[in-house]
Design a protein around this motif. Structure first.
Motif, PDB file in Angstrom:
ATOM      1  N   CYS A 210      -0.275  -1.631   4.463  1.00 18.74           N
ATOM      2  CA  CYS A 210       0.965  -2.311   4.864  1.00 18.74           C
ATOM      3  C   CYS A 210       2.084  -2.092   3.846  1.00 18.74           C
ATOM      4  N   GLY A 211       3.297  -2.033   4.358  1.00 17.92           N
ATOM      5  CA  GLY A 211       4.486  -1.904   3.517  1.00 17.92           C
ATOM      6  C   GLY A 211       5.695  -1.652   4.405  1.00 17.92           C
ATOM      7  N   ARG A 212       6.878  -1.644   3.798  1.00 17.96           N
ATOM      8  CA  ARG A 212       8.095  -1.405   4.611  1.00 17.96           C
ATOM      9  C   ARG A 212       8.383   0.080   4.772  1.00 17.96           C
TER      10      ARG A 212
ATOM     11  N   ALA B 205      11.662 -15.335 -14.032  1.00 11.80           N
ATOM     12  CA  ALA B 205      11.431 -15.288 -12.579  1.00 11.80           C
ATOM     13  C   ALA B 205      10.093 -14.607 -12.261  1.00 11.80           C
ATOM     14  N   TYR B 206       9.894 -13.423 -12.816  1.00  4.25           N
ATOM     15  CA  TYR B 206       8.667 -12.664 -12.494  1.00  4.25           C
ATOM     16  C   TYR B 206       7.424 -13.415 -12.995  1.00  4.25           C
ATOM     17  N   GLY B 207       7.430 -13.775 -14.297  1.00  5.26           N
ATOM     18  CA  GLY B 207       6.270 -14.478 -14.870  1.00  5.26           C
ATOM     19  C   GLY B 207       6.044 -15.820 -14.185  1.00  5.26           C
TER      20      GLY B 207
ATOM     21  N   GLU C  48       0.936   2.071 -14.900  1.00  6.12           N
ATOM     22  CA  GLU C  48       1.981   3.093 -14.729  1.00  6.12           C
ATOM     23  C   GLU C  48       2.312   3.247 -13.234  1.00  6.12           C
ATOM     24  N   THR C  49       3.359   2.578 -12.781  1.00  2.00           N
ATOM     25  CA  THR C  49       3.760   2.632 -11.361  1.00  2.00           C
ATOM     26  C   THR C  49       5.290   2.632 -11.295  1.00  2.00           C
ATOM     27  N   PRO C  50       5.859   2.834 -10.099  1.00  2.00           N
ATOM     28  CA  PRO C  50       7.324   2.735  -9.987  1.00  2.00           C
ATOM     29  C   PRO C  50       7.861   1.393 -10.494  1.00  2.00           C
ATOM     30  N   MET C  51       7.056   0.320 -10.395  1.00  2.00           N
ATOM     31  CA  MET C  51       7.542  -0.981 -10.875  1.00  2.00           C
ATOM     32  C   MET C  51       7.806  -0.964 -12.377  1.00  2.00           C
TER      33      MET C  51
ATOM     34  N   ALA D 172       0.813  -1.225   0.000  1.00  2.00           N
ATOM     35  CA  ALA D 172       0.000   0.000   0.000  1.00  2.00           C
ATOM     36  C   ALA D 172       0.845   1.273   0.000  1.00  2.00           C
ATOM     37  N   THR D 173       2.161   1.130  -0.011  1.00  2.00           N
ATOM     38  CA  THR D 173       3.014   2.323   0.008  1.00  2.00           C
ATOM     39  C   THR D 173       3.295   2.858  -1.393  1.00  2.00           C
ATOM     40  N   SER D 174       2.846   2.135  -2.416  1.00  2.00           N
ATOM     41  CA  SER D 174       3.226   2.524  -3.777  1.00  2.00           C
ATOM     42  C   SER D 174       2.247   1.944  -4.805  1.00  2.00           C
TER      43      SER D 174
ATOM     44  N   SER E 231       6.796 -16.552 -11.084  1.00  2.00           N
ATOM     45  CA  SER E 231       6.208 -16.319  -9.750  1.00  2.00           C
ATOM     46  C   SER E 231       4.721 -15.993  -9.877  1.00  2.00           C
ATOM     47  N   LYS E 232       4.345 -15.287 -10.938  1.00  2.00           N
ATOM     48  CA  LYS E 232       2.943 -14.904 -11.109  1.00  2.00           C
ATOM     49  C   LYS E 232       2.096 -16.088 -11.595  1.00  2.00           C
ATOM     50  N   ALA E 233       2.716 -16.992 -12.388  1.00  2.00           N
ATOM     51  CA  ALA E 233       1.999 -18.225 -12.765  1.00  2.00           C
ATOM     52  C   ALA E 233       1.754 -19.054 -11.513  1.00  2.00           C
TER      53      ALA E 233
ATOM     54  N   SER F 148      -1.140  -7.167  -2.513  1.00  2.00           N
ATOM     55  CA  SER F 148      -0.616  -6.550  -3.738  1.00  2.00           C
ATOM     56  C   SER F 148       0.900  -6.402  -3.717  1.00  2.00           C
ATOM     57  N   ALA F 149       1.537  -6.609  -2.557  1.00  2.00           N
ATOM     58  CA  ALA F 149       2.997  -6.432  -2.482  1.00  2.00           C
ATOM     59  C   ALA F 149       3.687  -7.357  -3.478  1.00  2.00           C
ATOM     60  N   GLY F 150       4.639  -6.815  -4.215  1.00  2.00           N
ATOM     61  CA  GLY F 150       5.355  -7.643  -5.180  1.00  2.00           C
ATOM     62  C   GLY F 150       6.579  -6.925  -5.704  1.00  2.00           C
TER      63      GLY F 150
ATOM     64  N   ASN G  40      10.517 -15.162  -3.218  1.00  2.00           N
ATOM     65  CA  ASN G  40      10.402 -14.972  -1.774  1.00  2.00           C
ATOM     66  C   ASN G  40       9.390 -13.882  -1.436  1.00  2.00           C
ATOM     67  N   VAL G  41       9.301 -12.867  -2.267  1.00  2.00           N
ATOM     68  CA  VAL G  41       8.290 -11.817  -2.038  1.00  2.00           C
ATOM     69  C   VAL G  41       6.954 -12.244  -2.665  1.00  2.00           C
ATOM     70  N   ASN G  42       6.980 -12.506  -3.977  1.00  2.00           N
ATOM     71  CA  ASN G  42       5.727 -12.668  -4.721  1.00  2.00           C
ATOM     72  C   ASN G  42       4.938 -13.923  -4.344  1.00  2.00           C
TER      73      ASN G  42
ATOM     74  N   ILE H  22      -0.232   0.404  -7.337  1.00  3.68           N
ATOM     75  CA  ILE H  22      -1.619  -0.086  -7.341  1.00  3.68           C
ATOM     76  C   ILE H  22      -2.183  -0.163  -5.922  1.00  3.68           C
ATOM     77  N   GLY H  23      -1.397  -0.708  -4.998  1.00  6.35           N
ATOM     78  CA  GLY H  23      -1.859  -0.858  -3.618  1.00  6.35           C
ATOM     79  C   GLY H  23      -2.140   0.492  -2.972  1.00  6.35           C
ATOM     80  N   LYS H  24      -1.279   1.458  -3.227  1.00  2.00           N
ATOM     81  CA  LYS H  24      -1.470   2.801  -2.652  1.00  2.00           C
ATOM     82  C   LYS H  24      -2.753   3.441  -3.192  1.00  2.00           C
TER      83      LYS H  24
HETATM   84  N1  LIG Z   1       2.626  -2.192 -12.528  1.00  2.00           N
HETATM   85  C1  LIG Z   1       2.269  -3.152 -13.377  1.00  2.00           C
HETATM   86  O1  LIG Z   1       2.288  -2.962 -14.617  1.00  2.00           O
HETATM   87  C2  LIG Z   1       1.826  -4.489 -12.868  1.00  2.00           C
HETATM   88  C3  LIG Z   1       1.330  -5.395 -13.807  1.00  2.00           C
HETATM   89  C4  LIG Z   1       0.903  -6.642 -13.382  1.00  2.00           C
HETATM   90  C5  LIG Z   1       0.962  -6.966 -12.047  1.00  2.00           C
HETATM   91  N2  LIG Z   1       1.466  -6.075 -11.136  1.00  2.00           N
HETATM   92  C6  LIG Z   1       1.517  -6.482  -9.736  1.00  2.00           C
HETATM   93  O2  LIG Z   1       0.817  -5.549  -8.949  1.00  2.00           O
HETATM   94  C7  LIG Z   1       1.391  -5.507  -7.644  1.00  2.00           C
HETATM   95  C8  LIG Z   1       1.702  -4.065  -7.301  1.00  2.00           C
HETATM   96  O3  LIG Z   1       2.653  -3.593  -8.235  1.00  2.00           O
HETATM   97  P1  LIG Z   1       2.956  -2.037  -8.427  1.00  2.00           P
HETATM   98  O4  LIG Z   1       3.093  -1.791  -9.865  1.00  2.00           O
HETATM   99  O5  LIG Z   1       2.001  -1.260  -7.620  1.00  2.00           O
HETATM  100  O6  LIG Z   1       4.429  -1.986  -7.797  1.00  2.00           O
HETATM  101  P2  LIG Z   1       5.170  -0.907  -6.911  1.00  2.00           P
HETATM  102  O7  LIG Z   1       4.659   0.456  -7.161  1.00  2.00           O
HETATM  103  O8  LIG Z   1       6.620  -1.197  -7.085  1.00  2.00           O
HETATM  104  O9  LIG Z   1       4.730  -1.329  -5.425  1.00  2.00           O
HETATM  105  C9  LIG Z   1       5.162  -2.541  -4.881  1.00  2.00           C
HETATM  106  C10 LIG Z   1       4.676  -2.611  -3.447  1.00  2.00           C
HETATM  107  O10 LIG Z   1       5.117  -3.855  -2.882  1.00  2.00           O
HETATM  108  C11 LIG Z   1       5.652  -3.609  -1.602  1.00  2.00           C
HETATM  109  N3  LIG Z   1       6.689  -4.580  -1.262  1.00  2.00           N
HETATM  110  C12 LIG Z   1       7.709  -5.009  -2.039  1.00  2.00           C
HETATM  111  N4  LIG Z   1       8.491  -5.848  -1.353  1.00  2.00           N
HETATM  112  C13 LIG Z   1       7.930  -5.960  -0.108  1.00  2.00           C
HETATM  113  C14 LIG Z   1       8.278  -6.678   1.070  1.00  2.00           C
HETATM  114  N5  LIG Z   1       9.367  -7.460   1.132  1.00  2.00           N
HETATM  115  N6  LIG Z   1       7.484  -6.544   2.156  1.00  2.00           N
HETATM  116  C15 LIG Z   1       6.391  -5.769   2.121  1.00  2.00           C
HETATM  117  N7  LIG Z   1       6.006  -5.059   1.060  1.00  2.00           N
HETATM  118  C16 LIG Z   1       6.787  -5.155  -0.051  1.00  2.00           C
HETATM  119  C17 LIG Z   1       6.244  -2.198  -1.701  1.00  2.00           C
HETATM  120  O11 LIG Z   1       6.262  -1.601  -0.425  1.00  2.00           O
HETATM  121  P3  LIG Z   1       7.577  -1.215   0.416  1.00  2.00           P
HETATM  122  O12 LIG Z   1       8.670  -0.907  -0.542  1.00  2.00           O
HETATM  123  O13 LIG Z   1       7.105  -0.078   1.261  1.00  2.00           O
HETATM  124  O14 LIG Z   1       7.817  -2.443   1.234  1.00  2.00           O
HETATM  125  C18 LIG Z   1       5.231  -1.500  -2.579  1.00  2.00           C
HETATM  126  O15 LIG Z   1       4.185  -0.964  -1.794  1.00  2.00           O
HETATM  127  C19 LIG Z   1       2.617  -6.407  -7.676  1.00  2.00           C
HETATM  128  O16 LIG Z   1       2.276  -7.661  -7.145  1.00  2.00           O
HETATM  129  C20 LIG Z   1       2.917  -6.518  -9.163  1.00  2.00           C
HETATM  130  O17 LIG Z   1       3.604  -7.694  -9.492  1.00  2.00           O
HETATM  131  C21 LIG Z   1       1.893  -4.847 -11.522  1.00  2.00           C
END
Ligand SMILES: NC(=O)c1ccc[n+]([C@@H]2O[C@H](COP(=O)([O-])OP(=O)(O)OC[C@H]3O[C@@H](n4cnc5c(N)ncnc54)[C@H](OP(=O)(O)O)[C@@H]3O)[C@@H](O)[C@H]2O)c1
Length: 239
Positions: A30-32, A139-141, A174-177, A8-10, A143-145, A77-79, A99-101, A12-14
């Motif tokens: 929740c988040g770090r 790795a990413y795909g 459109e996110t930091p990821m 929730a710090t970034s 983990s998501k599968a 949503s953390a990933g 380990n995360v996903n 989609i979750g935020k």
């Molecule tokens: N963006 C996309 O295009 C996209 C597409 C498909 C799926 N997704 C999935 O959507 C989800 C959210 O992605 P996003 O794009 O919003 O990414 P993001 O902006 O990078 O946010 C990732 C979030 O995960 C948390 N996180 C990462 N490692 C963690 C840990 N060890 N413990 C607790 N929290 C942790 C981060 O919080 P802290 O850093 O504060 O811990 C952050 O809030 C992910 O599962 C991602 O795989 C995203």
């Protein structure tokens, strides 16, 4: 409603945390990242409570999440995303991503499952990356599968308890990821669009929340093509 959201710090979750809070729901975010959690609490003092948490730490996850007993919706949503460098293949990178996903997400399920009651919803965020063998996405795909399969099995095993388990498969958002990506991202949507799609799916108990719709249809259709065609298609994307 009481909603708990990881990641929730970034991104989609935020966006989900802010949108649920704006609608008057109580959100545990929740988040770090402590500063990001404090900023959310300051912006929504009556509706958002931050919970600092690293989901890769077993005891921390269990001790911090188990006390939340009255939850209507849990969104995991953390990933993280890391890409394979085929010339410097690194197994440890798979360990980090899984380990995360996968494991971290299951640590959250372990902590919260005893608290979920009939009518509660458990929402697990995967990715459309699970649908095709994308370049560098081993790795990413992968983990998501895995998380998609786990979510579907949970749908089966938690049905007798009346707990709805919903799988979310976003396309590009459109996110930091995705800001790290140096390739074209077709049909990319905003976090606002992603949040609206997920909230609508949760409201309707949609078991497979995939968006944007056209992108999802294209990938689902492609995933049914012969494997040799899928490889050829993904090779085209990798150029
Ligand atoms: N963006 C996309 O295009 C996209 C597409 C498909 C799926 N997704 C999935 O959507 C989800 C959210 O992605 P996003 O794009 O919003 O990414 P993001 O902006 O990078 O946010 C990732 C979030 O995960 C948390 N996180 C990462 N490692 C963690 C840990 N060890 N413990 C607790 N929290 C942790 C981060 O919080 P802290 O850093 O504060 O811990 C952050 O809030 C992910 O599962 C991602 O795989 C995203």
């Amino acid at each position: 409603m009481n909603v708990l959201i990881t990641g929730a710090t970034s991104g989609i979750g935020k966006q989900l945390a802010m949108d649920y809070a704006k609608a008057g729901h109580h959100v545990v975010a929740c988040g770090r990242n402590k500063e990001a959690l404090q900023a959310l609490e300051q912006e929504f003092p009556d509706t958002i409570a931050g919970q600092q948490l690293d989901i890769t730490h077993a005891d921390e996850t269990l001790q911090n999440l188990r006390p939340y007993t009255d939850l209507d919706v849990v969104i995991l949503s953390a990933g993280v995303c890391e890409y394979v460098d085929i010339d410097h293949f690194e197994a440890d990178m798979f360990a980090r991503v899984f380990n995360v996903n996968v494991v971290g997400t299951m640590r959250c399920v372990e902590a919260l499952l005893p608290n979920l009651k009939a009518g509660s919803k458990l929402v697990i965020v995967g990715s459309t990356a699970r649908l095709l063998p994308f370049t560098k996405a081993e790795a990413y795909g992968g983990s998501k599968a895995a998380i998609h399969y786990i979510t579907r099995s949970l749908q089966v095993d938690l049905a007798p308890r009346g707990i709805k388990v919903l799988s979310v498969s976003p396309g590009f958002v459109e996110t930091p990821m995705t800001s790290q990506n140096d390739f074209e991202m077709p049909m990319q949507v905003t976090p606002e669009f992603a949040s609206a799609s997920i909230r609508k799916g949760i409201e309707k108990n949609t078991l497979d929340i995939t968006f944007p719709r056209t992108f999802g249809w294209f990938l689902k259709f492609s995933s049914r093509l012969p494997q040799s065609w899928q490889v050829a298609l993904s090779r085209r994307f990798s150029k």
